[in-house]
Design a protein around this motif. Structure first.
Motif, PDB file in Angstrom:
ATOM      1  N   ALA A 149       0.850  -1.371   0.041  1.00 30.08           N
ATOM      2  CA  ALA A 149      -0.016  -0.020  -0.232  1.00 30.08           C
ATOM      3  C   ALA A 149       0.753   1.358   0.362  1.00 30.08           C
ATOM      4  N   TYR A 150       0.278   2.075  -0.773  1.00 32.48           N
ATOM      5  CA  TYR A 150       1.473   3.363  -1.028  1.00 32.48           C
ATOM      6  C   TYR A 150       1.549   4.621   0.441  1.00 32.48           C
ATOM      7  N   ILE A 151       2.451   4.891   1.772  1.00 28.20           N
ATOM      8  CA  ILE A 151       2.102   5.375   2.083  1.00 28.20           C
ATOM      9  C   ILE A 151       3.063   6.817   2.269  1.00 28.20           C
ATOM     10  N   ASP A 152       2.063   7.977   2.146  1.00 29.89           N
ATOM     11  CA  ASP A 152       3.067   9.209   2.615  1.00 29.89           C
ATOM     12  C   ASP A 152       4.052   9.600   3.329  1.00 29.89           C
ATOM     13  N   TYR A 153       5.065   9.470   3.433  1.00 24.62           N
ATOM     14  CA  TYR A 153       6.407   9.461   3.960  1.00 24.62           C
ATOM     15  C   TYR A 153       6.223  10.918   4.703  1.00 24.62           C
ATOM     16  N   TYR A 154       6.045  12.372   3.326  1.00 21.18           N
ATOM     17  CA  TYR A 154       6.200  13.409   3.034  1.00 21.18           C
ATOM     18  C   TYR A 154       4.910  14.302   4.370  1.00 21.18           C
ATOM     19  N   LYS A 155       3.620  13.241   4.729  1.00 23.50           N
ATOM     20  CA  LYS A 155       2.914  13.861   5.456  1.00 23.50           C
ATOM     21  C   LYS A 155       3.503  13.171   6.552  1.00 23.50           C
TER      22      LYS A 155
ATOM     23  N   LEU B  85       6.349  12.852   7.610  1.00 25.57           N
ATOM     24  CA  LEU B  85       7.508  14.041   8.461  1.00 25.57           C
ATOM     25  C   LEU B  85       7.197  15.295   8.640  1.00 25.57           C
ATOM     26  N   GLY B  86       5.332  15.557   7.662  1.00 24.13           N
ATOM     27  CA  GLY B  86       4.825  16.637   8.258  1.00 24.13           C
ATOM     28  C   GLY B  86       5.862  18.400   7.223  1.00 24.13           C
TER      29      GLY B  86
ATOM     30  N   ASP C 117      17.714  19.826   3.952  1.00 26.26           N
ATOM     31  CA  ASP C 117      18.152  20.313   5.347  1.00 26.26           C
ATOM     32  C   ASP C 117      17.171  20.800   6.180  1.00 26.26           C
ATOM     33  N   GLN C 118      15.594  20.803   5.607  1.00 24.47           N
ATOM     34  CA  GLN C 118      13.853  20.835   6.318  1.00 24.47           C
ATOM     35  C   GLN C 118      13.746  19.578   6.356  1.00 24.47           C
ATOM     36  N   ILE C 119      13.646  18.066   5.178  1.00 21.51           N
ATOM     37  CA  ILE C 119      13.448  16.594   5.892  1.00 21.51           C
ATOM     38  C   ILE C 119      14.006  16.255   6.941  1.00 21.51           C
ATOM     39  N   LYS C 120      15.605  17.082   7.747  1.00 21.24           N
ATOM     40  CA  LYS C 120      17.073  16.517   8.184  1.00 21.24           C
ATOM     41  C   LYS C 120      15.703  17.049   9.587  1.00 21.24           C
ATOM     42  N   LYS C 121      15.871  18.406   9.769  1.00 23.68           N
ATOM     43  CA  LYS C 121      15.355  19.252  11.392  1.00 23.68           C
ATOM     44  C   LYS C 121      13.536  18.109  11.011  1.00 23.68           C
ATOM     45  N   ALA C 122      13.278  18.000  10.438  1.00 25.87           N
ATOM     46  CA  ALA C 122      11.326  17.723  10.293  1.00 25.87           C
ATOM     47  C   ALA C 122      12.035  16.332  11.180  1.00 25.87           C
ATOM     48  N   TYR C 123      12.886  15.582  10.588  1.00 25.22           N
ATOM     49  CA  TYR C 123      13.179  13.947  11.318  1.00 25.22           C
ATOM     50  C   TYR C 123      13.855  13.965  12.622  1.00 25.22           C
ATOM     51  N   ARG C 124      14.119  15.058  12.589  1.00 28.88           N
ATOM     52  CA  ARG C 124      15.200  15.315  14.257  1.00 28.88           C
ATOM     53  C   ARG C 124      14.384  15.656  15.330  1.00 28.88           C
ATOM     54  N   LYS C 125      13.411  16.524  14.739  1.00 26.97           N
ATOM     55  CA  LYS C 125      12.477  16.640  15.651  1.00 26.97           C
ATOM     56  C   LYS C 125      10.876  16.120  15.826  1.00 26.97           C
ATOM     57  N   LEU C 126      11.398  15.465  15.202  1.00 28.11           N
ATOM     58  CA  LEU C 126      10.257  13.852  15.953  1.00 28.11           C
ATOM     59  C   LEU C 126      10.620  13.385  16.417  1.00 28.11           C
ATOM     60  N   ALA C 127      12.304  13.154  15.653  1.00 28.27           N
ATOM     61  CA  ALA C 127      12.944  11.463  16.238  1.00 28.27           C
ATOM     62  C   ALA C 127      13.017  11.535  17.462  1.00 28.27           C
TER      63      ALA C 127
ATOM     64  N   LYS D 211       4.966   4.640  15.468  1.00 30.95           N
ATOM     65  CA  LYS D 211       4.893   6.461  15.346  1.00 30.95           C
ATOM     66  C   LYS D 211       6.582   6.556  15.023  1.00 30.95           C
ATOM     67  N   PHE D 212       8.025   5.955  15.980  1.00 25.90           N
ATOM     68  CA  PHE D 212       8.897   6.552  15.854  1.00 25.90           C
ATOM     69  C   PHE D 212       9.619   5.751  14.702  1.00 25.90           C
ATOM     70  N   LYS D 213       9.142   4.157  14.987  1.00 22.82           N
ATOM     71  CA  LYS D 213       8.964   3.536  13.463  1.00 22.82           C
ATOM     72  C   LYS D 213       8.936   3.614  12.010  1.00 22.82           C
ATOM     73  N   GLU D 214       7.735   4.463  12.152  1.00 18.95           N
ATOM     74  CA  GLU D 214       7.478   5.246  10.692  1.00 18.95           C
ATOM     75  C   GLU D 214       8.040   5.989  10.732  1.00 18.95           C
ATOM     76  N   ILE D 215       8.355   7.196  11.639  1.00 20.48           N
ATOM     77  CA  ILE D 215       9.439   8.309  10.964  1.00 20.48           C
ATOM     78  C   ILE D 215      10.781   7.755  10.430  1.00 20.48           C
TER      79      ILE D 215
END
Length: 311
Positions: free
Chosen positions: A2-8, A10-11, A19-29, A46-50
């Motif tokens: 099934a399709y998973i929206d990875y952008y969604k 990570l927000g 750089d924006q992806i990295k910052k978003a990941y670190r914040k959520l992680a 949620k951590f695994k999905e991130i």
């Protein structure tokens, strides 16, 4: 799959920079890390999905395939070839021929379209894409490489230890050498996604994020720490206790020590990566703490001291 929206997950927007992806990941992680959410199954999921989203979007090649093929991104090349072969097959069917391919090339006794059905979600169960008209066997494909980020506390990064984490549902245990740096990347051969048609597994690339410590500041292999001393110790001299990574030490403070004075403790810093027994230095900066809530008598004594200095 099934399709998973990875952008969604990570927000971030689909046009987000690396750089924006990295910052978003670190914040959520940090928010959903198991160390801060012990026993919370929702946070663990949620951590695994991130992490899964970051594995794809932080790797330029994987991100490009994901943007292009969606849920089929892991098998992008094979997917494109299958699409091309399906179009050729349909064209040849409408024209009355197979255009160089025989039924035997797709498995004896099987349906020529089984391969395409298995690739594109049909119910067929054919043997798969075997040989071309030239007789060569189908190629082996190396599995996709996987990128992951691992957050460590500074004090954990200062010692060699083992850590287990999940990659694509599989537990991977690695030994982390003392002294790893923030942003350092290591490669674990064969720990990526499985290969296809007997091909080798992909590799696992781990990038370390070293969280800031409330006490020590790291600069390469050296550590910096601020230590408060009172005004009287700064003027008259004395002794102060300083915390290091290995415990506490007592330092002699010279009389008339100025605010901001820096002293060096050789070999008391951070361990040097993969050089057992080697350490950086610890730099101690004295911060002179001024007295507060002085009573009348104390103020008079300071006034006398001032008069003596000016006299």
């Amino acid at each position: 799959m099934a399709y998973i929206d990875y952008y969604k997950i990570l927000g971030v927007d689909k046009k987000a920079t690396a750089d924006q992806i990295k910052k978003a990941y670190r914040k959520l992680a940090r928010k959903y890390h198991p160390d801060v959410n012990a026993g919370d199954k929702t946070a663990e999921k949620k951590f695994k999905e991130i992490n899964e989203a970051n594995e794809v979007l932080s790797h330029p090649a994987n991100r490009e395939k994901y943007d292009k093929h969606g849920e089929h991104w892991k098998h992008g090349e094979e997917y494109e070839k299958a699409q091309q072969q399906q179009r050729q097959y349909q064209q040849q069917q409408s024209g009355g021929g197979f255009g160089g391919y025989s039924e035997a090339d797709f498995g004896e006794g099987g349906d020529f379209s089984d391969f395409f059905q298995s690739m594109f979600g049909g119910s067929g169960g054919g043997a798969g894409f075997g040989r071309s008209s030239g007789g060569s066997t189908s190629g082996k494909f190396k599995g996709q490489d996987v990128s992951a980020e691992l957050t460590l506390h500074l004090r954990d990064a200062a010692k060699t230890h083992q850590q287990t984490f999940d990659i694509n549902g599989k537990k991977v245990r690695i030994t982390i050498p003392a002294g790893v740096a923030d942003g350092q990347k290591i490669k674990l051969r064969g720990h990526g996604n499985p290969g296809h048609n007997g091909g080798p597994n992909g590799d696992l690339y781990i990038t370390f994020n070293i969280a800031e410590d409330k006490h020590f500041k790291r600069n390469g292999d050296d550590l910096n720490v601020n230590v408060e001393i009172d005004l009287y110790t700064a003027i008259l001299g004395g002794e102060v206790t300083v915390q290091t990574l290995e415990g506490s030490v007592n330092l002699k403070v010279k009389p008339e020590t100025q605010n901001g004075t820096r002293v060096r403790l050789k070999g008391k810093g951070f361990p040097v990566y993969k050089k057992e027994g080697s350490f950086g230095d610890l730099f101690v900066t004295y911060v002179v703490k001024m007295p507060t809530n002085l009573n009348t008598k104390e103020k008079e004594l300071f006034q006398q001291l001032k008069d003596l200095q000016n006299g």
